[in-house]
Scaffold this active site. Structure first.
Site, PDB file in Angstrom:
ATOM      1  CD  GLU A 191      -9.044 -19.905-131.927  1.00  0.00           C
ATOM      2  OE1 GLU A 191      -9.149 -21.058-131.468  1.00  0.00           O
ATOM      3  OE2 GLU A 191     -10.005 -19.171-132.172  1.00  0.00           O
TER       4      GLU A 191
HETATM    5  C1  LIG Z   1      -8.532 -10.107-128.280  1.00  0.00           C
HETATM    6  C2  LIG Z   1      -8.803 -11.433-127.676  1.00  0.00           C
HETATM    7  C3  LIG Z   1      -9.797 -12.233-128.208  1.00  0.00           C
HETATM    8  C4  LIG Z   1     -10.095 -13.458-127.623  1.00  0.00           C
HETATM    9  N1  LIG Z   1     -11.149 -14.192-128.116  1.00  0.00           N
HETATM   10  C5  LIG Z   1     -11.566 -15.275-127.401  1.00  0.00           C
HETATM   11  C6  LIG Z   1     -12.764 -15.950-127.723  1.00  0.00           C
HETATM   12  O1  LIG Z   1     -13.440 -15.592-128.701  1.00  0.00           O
HETATM   13  N2  LIG Z   1     -13.185 -16.972-126.963  1.00  0.00           N
HETATM   14  C7  LIG Z   1     -12.465 -17.395-125.884  1.00  0.00           C
HETATM   15  O2  LIG Z   1     -12.896 -18.316-125.228  1.00  0.00           O
HETATM   16  N3  LIG Z   1     -11.300 -16.803-125.559  1.00  0.00           N
HETATM   17  C8  LIG Z   1     -10.850 -15.744-126.272  1.00  0.00           C
HETATM   18  N4  LIG Z   1      -9.682 -15.114-125.920  1.00  0.00           N
HETATM   19  C9  LIG Z   1      -8.915 -15.648-124.822  1.00  0.00           C
HETATM   20  C10 LIG Z   1      -7.608 -16.298-125.264  1.00  0.00           C
HETATM   21  O3  LIG Z   1      -7.865 -17.479-125.966  1.00  0.00           O
HETATM   22  C11 LIG Z   1      -6.762 -16.518-124.013  1.00  0.00           C
HETATM   23  O4  LIG Z   1      -6.344 -15.255-123.589  1.00  0.00           O
HETATM   24  C12 LIG Z   1      -5.588 -17.425-124.252  1.00  0.00           C
HETATM   25  O5  LIG Z   1      -6.017 -18.729-124.479  1.00  0.00           O
HETATM   26  C13 LIG Z   1      -4.605 -17.427-123.096  1.00  0.00           C
HETATM   27  O6  LIG Z   1      -5.251 -17.584-121.865  1.00  0.00           O
HETATM   28  P1  LIG Z   1      -4.937 -16.570-120.680  1.00  0.00           P
HETATM   29  O7  LIG Z   1      -5.114 -15.213-121.195  1.00  0.00           O
HETATM   30  O8  LIG Z   1      -5.749 -16.958-119.518  1.00  0.00           O
HETATM   31  O9  LIG Z   1      -3.430 -16.779-120.375  1.00  0.00           O
HETATM   32  P2  LIG Z   1      -2.795 -17.815-119.361  1.00  0.00           P
HETATM   33  O10 LIG Z   1      -3.408 -19.137-119.587  1.00  0.00           O
HETATM   34  O11 LIG Z   1      -2.856 -17.261-118.013  1.00  0.00           O
HETATM   35  O12 LIG Z   1      -1.312 -17.865-119.857  1.00  0.00           O
HETATM   36  C14 LIG Z   1      -0.314 -16.916-119.490  1.00  0.00           C
HETATM   37  C15 LIG Z   1       1.025 -17.369-119.999  1.00  0.00           C
HETATM   38  O13 LIG Z   1       1.394 -18.629-119.431  1.00  0.00           O
HETATM   39  C16 LIG Z   1       1.658 -19.589-120.416  1.00  0.00           C
HETATM   40  N5  LIG Z   1       1.155 -20.881-119.970  1.00  0.00           N
HETATM   41  C17 LIG Z   1      -0.041 -21.139-119.401  1.00  0.00           C
HETATM   42  N6  LIG Z   1      -0.143 -22.451-119.133  1.00  0.00           N
HETATM   43  C18 LIG Z   1       0.986 -23.027-119.537  1.00  0.00           C
HETATM   44  C19 LIG Z   1       1.470 -24.354-119.560  1.00  0.00           C
HETATM   45  N7  LIG Z   1       0.729 -25.369-119.120  1.00  0.00           N
HETATM   46  N8  LIG Z   1       2.686 -24.582-120.065  1.00  0.00           N
HETATM   47  C20 LIG Z   1       3.425 -23.577-120.555  1.00  0.00           C
HETATM   48  N9  LIG Z   1       3.026 -22.315-120.562  1.00  0.00           N
HETATM   49  C21 LIG Z   1       1.810 -22.029-120.074  1.00  0.00           C
HETATM   50  C22 LIG Z   1       0.943 -19.091-121.648  1.00  0.00           C
HETATM   51  O14 LIG Z   1       1.539 -19.578-122.832  1.00  0.00           O
HETATM   52  C23 LIG Z   1       1.060 -17.593-121.502  1.00  0.00           C
HETATM   53  O15 LIG Z   1       2.301 -17.183-122.014  1.00  0.00           O
HETATM   54  C24 LIG Z   1      -9.351 -13.908-126.509  1.00  0.00           C
HETATM   55  C25 LIG Z   1      -8.328 -13.119-126.021  1.00  0.00           C
HETATM   56  C26 LIG Z   1      -8.066 -11.890-126.562  1.00  0.00           C
HETATM   57  C27 LIG Z   1      -7.012 -11.051-125.939  1.00  0.00           C
END
Ligand SMILES: Cc1cc2nc3c(=O)[nH]c(=O)nc-3n(C[C@H](O)[C@H](O)[C@H](O)COP(=O)(O)OP(=O)(O)OC[C@H]3O[C@@H](n4cnc5c(N)ncnc54)[C@H](O)[C@@H]3O)c2cc1C
Lengths: 596, 248
Positions: free
Chosen positions: A440
């Site tokens: 989220e």
């Molecule tokens: C168990 C689980 C359930 C989930 N359920 C859902 C779901 O139901 N539906 C869905 O759509 N998604 C779901 N997700 C996905 C989840 O919402 C994302 O993993 C999350 O939003 C982070 O995206 P990412 O993993 O691509 O990380 P990234 O976006 O790659 O981020 C990696 C790191 O970089 C930081 N970062 C990235 N961009 C910036 C920025 N602009 N400024 C500062 N810091 C930044 C982040 O804070 C993080 O620390 C789920 C994930 C898990 C693990």
């Protein structure tokens, strides 16, 4: 051992005593929900979570979900529990009666959610996402879509998901690739791959309604070219029963650190029929209707786990005999004293207790604002409530989940080596709590939302919805009474918050990286001040109850002692955060990338 | 047919009771109170009979403090139609309860009274039997199965030796045992509806019943802490020890 008894007395304190004069009360639409009724609801929810959800928590974690022949099976007992949960009306608690919901106030709903999260976080996700999906559909869907889908989603017969994330984009949704092709009949063919989709497939409900972010052929690049689609797993027949498959499948289950009984799916959409929800290219905004509600709920996940971890730790600390009290044996007849006698164990228990009670109080305040936003007839109150909810959403999400995870970690520590062993049950809390800081919108992104959007919005109008009541309270409470140290402490903390706000506003305007570098500490500082305000109010009320005489001396006395610990041992973290913010981005950005 | 179900508000069965330091009783201040589990089973059974079309009204009745209204609302949230609270803050013994219930029965004319075989706070296991005697009605106690016909009720009883089946003419008293059924969870809409169902508040004097206790509690103490066991080298020593303790 996972022990849990819903903290109903503390919940009632938040519901009935703490916020009576916050200006978000007096809502005619909610008059029906008096304290007798909400009490009965909380009692029944407590019973349900203890007797049905808690027994499935450890077994669900051990067993996990399995993907077999293209369908996902949830752990033993989940299907039955889901049936009972939905049939008893818990899934539709806060939903609009127009669609078959119970229309309960959010301030009660959030407490029931806390119980669900305490007893079975994985389970809670299934109805939780359905509720979120229904909210987005209600706000942006066409009448036809609403009439067809909302009653079934409200009852829980059909469940929901939110499909945003793709392998190459999570935070930065502007890069997403899933496509939607318009069809003659006004529907769309949606194709693409999503990952990490919670409740993407499972055996609990008759149909699964996906809310999918995708691009139209003429979409502009970036976040301004994303639209929202409703894509059912089975296309409904004319009579409303689930019909033919719609090209939606789960290709794999993610292997996760925790939350194992929640099916986190890789989803494939192959020319699946979908319908546009809201306007073309406005999908992100529409999805955010859901995200905001969900973010508060994810915050509650933090308190839920924190509370369960705390209770399990208290139980162990009274049971485990090890060493003698530094002030002389407390239980000379036993081979050793229970570890609760040791100051360091107390430090851990008190910290967890403060986090849980502090977050519950703050969450209760925000939930009241949610109710006022929805139901108040006074436009001024409504506007103030809207500001306050917008401001506090990222704080509730990030602060509560950070602290919830910290509590879970502390519980493992209280158990010592036994905490690291699966059978103790507490390491599950640490694994389960961890995700809430990520999904989220990561907590880092929440902090950016706070400094980047909420802080400056309408020249600081949102901030005033918090600053004003707090400074009014401080002004009104000044004097030489027993509250003086607390009020002084709160005033200093609020001063530090205001100064930090000014610093960030000033520096951030010239250099956005300065705001980015201060964001996480600022959010924490904000959260600490907000909890301080809650504890000061709680102390004032408890003092009064004790002065007037009460049968519940123990409760109010404990409240004041807990508040005092918060002020003496936790609130001082304000200074550390303040200093970090003041130092600015320089040292943070100084290393060249090659030096890493 | 109308079914009357007496319910008692007692300390929650999950809790470990603490005895007041002056030994006058169990400390109930700030303690979670719930419906006596046997009574919950009784309510469940009555509702099932109503759902099966064999009863047309279920009335829950409680004798106790104002707070017992919560317990009655719980019964109505499960499905009972209305409630009567005979309010008193005094201690009521089984005989007093039975006398009040007799008066309630006279007013309500139920075809059957289904009640818990005992309350988990005092474990008396007397009220149902006393009520049957006072009314001159048939009784089927410790029921693990209840089958209701138009003019009789067949009750399977859990007795020491096994199961005993009795057929009672109506009206009758049935007291419930644990295995009779598994009480349902109240549904949320029903909890909300329960608030609007009628709840009459009466007092023992309305029924002209004297509830003055006949018994006096002298002292309440915690059960002794279990002492550590001892491992004996052989059977002979064991027998000798048991003899010395007067256990064999
Ligand atoms: C168990 C689980 C359930 C989930 N359920 C859902 C779901 O139901 N539906 C869905 O759509 N998604 C779901 N997700 C996905 C989840 O919402 C994302 O993993 C999350 O939003 C982070 O995206 P990412 O993993 O691509 O990380 P990234 O976006 O790659 O981020 C990696 C790191 O970089 C930081 N970062 C990235 N961009 C910036 C920025 N602009 N400024 C500062 N810091 C930044 C982040 O804070 C993080 O620390 C789920 C994930 C898990 C693990």
């Amino acid at each position: 051992m996972q022990v849990y008894e819903a903290p109903i007395r503390d919940m009632r304190f938040v519901l009935d005593e703490l916020w009576v004069d916050d200006g978000f009360g007096d809502i005619p639409a909610l008059e029906e929900f008096d304290s007798d009724l909400t009490s009965a609801i909380l009692e029944e929810a407590a019973k349900f979570s203890r007797e049905v959800l808690l027994p499935l928590n450890r077994s669900g974690d051990e067993e996990g979900c399995v993907l077999e022949n293209g369908v996902v099976r949830t752990p033993e007992g989940f299907k039955d529990a889901y049936k009972q949960f939905t049939e008893s009306g818990w899934a539709s608690l806060a939903a609009d009666p127009e669609w078959g919901g119970q229309g309960l106030p959010e301030r009660v709903n959030k407490l029931v959610e806390e119980m669900t999260c305490s007893t079975n976080l994985s389970f809670g996700l299934y109805p939780g996402l359905t509720h979120g999906g229904a909210i987005a559909l209600e706000a942006h869907g066409s009448e036809d879509l609403k009439n067809l889908y909302l009653p079934k989603m409200t009852s829980g017969e059909w469940s929901g998901t939110m499909c945003l994330t793709e392998s190459h984009c999570g935070t930065d949704l502007g890069m997403l690739r899933t496509k939607a092709e318009p069809q003659e009949d006004g529907s769309y063919k949606v194709s693409g791959s999503k990952i990490f989709i919670s409740a993407g497939d499972h055996d609990l409900s008759d149909n699964i309604i996906h809310l999918v972010l995708a691009r139209l052929p003429d979409a502009p690049a970036g976040v301004k070219g994303i639209s929202l689609f409703l894509v059912p797993k089975y296309l409904p027949n004319d009579d409303g029963t689930p019909g033919p498959s719609n090209g939606v499948s789960c290709s794999a289950l993610e292997h996760k650190m925790g939350l194992k009984a929640s099916a986190t799916c890789q989803m494939q959409f192959e020319e699946s029929t979908g319908w546009l929800v809201g306007e073309p290219h406005q999908g992100l905004a529409a999805m955010f209707t859901m995200m905001n509600a969900e973010r508060l709920s994810v915050g509650i996940q933090g308190v839920g786990i924190g509370e369960a971890a705390y209770q399990s730790a208290v139980w162990y600390a009274k049971d485990r005999l090890q060493g003698r009290s530094l002030s002389g044996a407390k239980y000379p007849d036993k081979p050793a004293d229970p570890i609760i006698v040791h100051p360091d164990v107390r430090r851990m228990l008190m910290t967890m207790r403060c986090y849980n009670e502090g977050c519950r109080m703050l969450g209760g305040w925000v939930a009241r604002a949610l109710d006022a936003e929805k139901h108040s007839q006074d436009p001024e109150v409504k506007a103030r409530a809207t500001d306050f909810v917008a401001l506090m959403t990222p704080i509730v999400k990030a602060l509560f989940t950070d602290l919830g995870h910290e509590s879970a970690n502390l519980a493992v520590q209280v158990y010592g080596g036994h905490g690291y062993i699966r059978e103790s049950g507490v390491e599950q809390y640490a694994r389960d709590a961890r995700i809430a800081m990520i999904y989220e919108g990561t907590n880092g992104i929440q902090a950016l939302d706070l400094v980047g959007r909420k802080m400056g919005q309408n020249t600081g109008r949102l901030l005033r919805s918090f600053f004003h009541p707090v400074s009014d309270f401080i002004e009104a409470s000044k004097g030489d009474g027993p509250m003086k140290p607390m009020i002084d402490g709160l005033e200093k903390a609020l001063g530090a918050l205001q100064l930090s706000t000014a610093t960030i506003a000033q520096k951030g305007l010239k250099d956005p990286e300065e705001a980015g570098a201060a964001a996480t500490e600022y959010l924490r500082l904000f959260g600490l001040v907000a909890m301080g305000y809650c504890f000061a109010r709680a102390t004032m009320i408890s003092d009064m109850k004790l002065a007037f005489g009460t049968e519940e001396k123990e409760f109010y006395d404990a409240k004041i002692k807990t508040a005092t610990f918060f002020f003496e041992r936790i609130l001082p973290q304000v200074s550390a955060n303040f200093l970090a913010i003041k130092a600015g981005k320089k040292s943070m950005m100084a290393l060249s990338e090659e030096q890493f | 047919m109308k079914i009357l179900v007496p319910v008692k508000r007692v300390i929650d069965y999950n809790l470990k009771p603490r005895v007041r330091s002056d030994g006058t009783g169990v400390d109930l201040s700030n303690i979670k109170m719930s419906m006596n589990p046997f009574d919950e089973i009784a309510v469940e059974e009555a509702i099932r009979l109503a759902e099966a079309g064999k009863a047309d009204e279920v009335v829950v009745v409680s004798i106790g403090p104002a707070k017992a209204q919560e317990t009655l609302r719980t019964g109505m949230a499960m499905g009972a139609d209305r409630a009567i609270l005979v309010e008193t803050d005094d201690e009521v013994e089984p005989l007093a309860v039975a006398k009040i219930l007799k008066a309630v029965v006279a007013e309500e004319n139920p075809g059957m009274v289904i009640m818990g075989k005992q309350a988990i706070d005092d474990d008396s296991n007397q009220t149902g039997q006393m009520l049957a005697a006072l009314l001159g009605w048939a009784q089927g106690t410790f029921a693990s199965k209840v089958e209701l016909d138009s003019d009789a009720v067949t009750v399977t009883r859990e007795v020491d030796g096994g199961l005993e089946t009795v057929k009672l003419g109506l009206p009758a008293i049935v007291t419930t045992d644990l295995r009779l059924n598994e009480p349902r969870f109240a549904k949320l809409p029903n909890i909300m509806k329960a608030k609007k169902k009628p709840l009459d508040v009466k007092s023992p004097s309305d029924y002209r019943v004297d509830i003055t206790p006949r018994l006096k509690t002298l002292k309440v103490v915690e059960p002794p802490v279990r002492e550590a066991g001892e491992i004996v080298p052989d059977v002979d020593t064991l027998v000798a020890k048991l003899k010395a303790m007067g256990a064999v």
